[in-house]
Design an enzyme around this catalytic site. Structure first.
Site, PDB file in Angstrom:
ATOM      1  N   LEU A  35      -0.140  18.566  49.632  1.00  0.00           N
ATOM      2  CA  LEU A  35       0.209  19.988  49.442  1.00  0.00           C
ATOM      3  C   LEU A  35      -0.724  20.585  48.415  1.00  0.00           C
ATOM      4  O   LEU A  35      -0.896  19.997  47.343  1.00  0.00           O
ATOM      5  CB  LEU A  35       1.617  20.091  48.830  1.00  0.00           C
ATOM      6  CG  LEU A  35       2.839  19.866  49.676  1.00  0.00           C
ATOM      7  CD1 LEU A  35       4.073  19.938  48.774  1.00  0.00           C
ATOM      8  CD2 LEU A  35       2.944  20.915  50.770  1.00  0.00           C
ATOM      9  N   HIS A  36      -1.329  21.705  48.728  1.00  0.00           N
ATOM     10  CA  HIS A  36      -2.108  22.372  47.679  1.00  0.00           C
ATOM     11  C   HIS A  36      -2.262  23.877  47.900  1.00  0.00           C
ATOM     12  O   HIS A  36      -2.770  24.572  47.044  1.00  0.00           O
ATOM     13  CB  HIS A  36      -3.494  21.743  47.541  1.00  0.00           C
ATOM     14  CG  HIS A  36      -4.429  22.118  48.647  1.00  0.00           C
ATOM     15  ND1 HIS A  36      -4.356  21.554  49.897  1.00  0.00           N
ATOM     16  CD2 HIS A  36      -5.437  23.017  48.703  1.00  0.00           C
ATOM     17  CE1 HIS A  36      -5.288  22.085  50.661  1.00  0.00           C
ATOM     18  NE2 HIS A  36      -5.966  22.983  49.973  1.00  0.00           N
ATOM     19  N   ARG A  37      -1.818  24.389  49.067  1.00  0.00           N
ATOM     20  CA  ARG A  37      -2.010  25.821  49.333  1.00  0.00           C
ATOM     21  C   ARG A  37      -1.242  26.655  48.313  1.00  0.00           C
ATOM     22  O   ARG A  37      -0.039  26.400  48.089  1.00  0.00           O
ATOM     23  CB  ARG A  37      -1.464  26.199  50.710  1.00  0.00           C
ATOM     24  CG  ARG A  37      -2.158  25.569  51.835  1.00  0.00           C
ATOM     25  CD  ARG A  37      -3.141  26.481  52.545  1.00  0.00           C
ATOM     26  NE  ARG A  37      -4.052  25.631  53.252  1.00  0.00           N
ATOM     27  CZ  ARG A  37      -5.355  25.498  53.006  1.00  0.00           C
ATOM     28  NH1 ARG A  37      -5.931  26.238  52.090  1.00  0.00           N
ATOM     29  NH2 ARG A  37      -6.088  24.661  53.677  1.00  0.00           N
TER      30      ARG A  37
END
Ligand code: UD1
Length: 368
Positions: free
Chosen positions: A212-214
């Site tokens: 996850l990084h958005r």
């Protein structure tokens, strides 16, 4: 034949962030033996941690960058502007015959703006992808870069269709296939679970991988919490391994959400081959990454994309990807379906490990 500096063509390749290195490596390799071509590698330094940048350069056997612009983190304007100012100096000094940019990060768009203003031709690797979601910073980067580029090197036919619909002249568009899959195929034989088991104790096909990084997922506490609730359900069925991006790590702390991940195995961001070892032996992957949607399709591993849309529809129509959104109930439903589904998907056209050869051919033709 001996080539003078004048007859020699100079190509500047631009990289800056983690997903760029695996795209540029096979392109530089394919052009290595092209007659009369001098290659220059510029690293903008958008990413700078060893685990996000330097390690990839070494592992993917990229040449040492000729220059590192050291732009680092910042707001979009600051980061983009720093690349523009520094990269203009490089272009003025080198006077390249072509600038090659990859993907959709801020460095990609910034370098394209500089080249276009100096009337230097641009080749965009991974052209034509569209999520049709302009709240996503990468979508802006894609649109601007494609508008400016002279060679639009697309990974799949939907890219050609999108560019045509925007009025791009046909002669600029070249369907070359997916260069990330070149890198994946090359390194897959090295990607055994044994190389990571000392740090990540998991068994073949018996665990899930989460990335996850958005900003849309991790900068909103509600969305981030919803996702982590679904992760808790998944981790009651199988171990969940979560290599944590620096942005995500700081949001976890800031929002006090660390306890939500008690059941998961957290690690630092992994190197390319370690991460490929992890994903290629997983039961399934949950992600908001673009590249990982493609890699799981190539590997035949089920993927749940934790977003409302994708710029890579071929991973859904051909591959193993399901776009499930970010609501707990939808992610859990997607997970349950993935566990009982028996389809492994099929490989999209031209994701055959030879995209870089086709790119080198298009570039060589263009330069002569
Ligand atoms: C960037 C790209 C995104 C890509 C992602 C892959 C843009 C707009 N976004 O997002 O498309 O999918 O890279 O990772 O170009 N940080 C570190 N060390 C680093 C790099 C970043 O600690 O080496 C931290 C900083 O706090 C920084 C934050 O991570 O502010 C976010 O980094 P940034 O480069 O702004 O965006 P990414 O989320 O990584």
């Amino acid at each position: 034949m001996f080539l003078t500096r004048d007859s020699q063509k100079t190509i500047i390749h631009v990289v800056g962030a983690r997903p760029n290195y695996m795209k540029i490596a096979p392109v530089m390799e394919a052009l290595r033996t092209a007659a009369g071509v001098r290659q220059v590698l510029i690293n903008t330094g958008q990413h700078y941690d060893e685990s996000m940048a330097g390690g990839f350069l070494t592992e993917l056997e990229l040449p040492r960058p000729d220059q590192d612009l050291g732009v680092g983190s910042g707001t979009h304007a600051v980061q983009t502007a720093k690349v523009i100012v520094a990269f203009e100096q490089i272009c003025l000094a080198e006077r390249p015959d072509l600038v090659v940019v990859v993907g959709d990060v801020n460095s990609t768009m910034a370098a394209s703006l500089v080249a276009a203003k100096l009337v230097i031709p641009i080749a965009h690797v991974e052209a034509g992808l569209r999520s049709f979601d302009r709240t996503m910073p990468e979508e802006i980067n894609r649109i601007v870069t494609d508008r400016l580029a002279d060679l639009l090197l697309t990974p799949s036919r939907d890219g050609n269709d999108n560019l045509r619909a925007e009025g791009t002249p046909e002669e600029k568009i070249h369907l070359v296939g997916n260069v990330m899959i070149d890198t994946l195929r090359r390194h897959l034989p090295m990607a055994g679970l044994a190389r990571i088991r000392d740090r990540i104790p998991v068994n073949d096909r018996a665990y899930a991988v989460l990335t996850l990084h958005r900003p849309s997922n991790v900068d909103s506490v509600e969305t981030f919490r919803d996702i982590l609730h679904a992760v808790r359900v998944v981790s009651s069925t199988m171990p969940v391994v979560f290599p944590v991006h620096p942005r995500t790590r700081s949001r976890l702390k800031e929002f006090g959400l660390e306890a939500e991940l008690n059941g998961a195995i957290l690690t630092e961001p992994l190197g390319y081959i370690d991460f490929l070892s992890l994903t290629s032996h997983a039961r399934l992957v949950l992600t908001d990454s673009g590249g990982l949607q493609e890699e799981t399709t190539a590997l035949g591993i089920p993927c749940l994309t934790l977003r409302e849309n994708t710029e890579r529809p071929v991973t859904v129509t051909h591959g193993t990807n399901r776009v499930v959104g970010t609501r707990t109930v939808d992610i859990v439903a997607g997970f349950e379906q993935a566990l009982v589904s028996t389809t492994g998907g099929r490989m999209p056209e031209l994701w055959d490990g030879h995209a870089a050869d086709r790119i080198a051919a298009v570039i060589s033709r263009f330069l002569t």
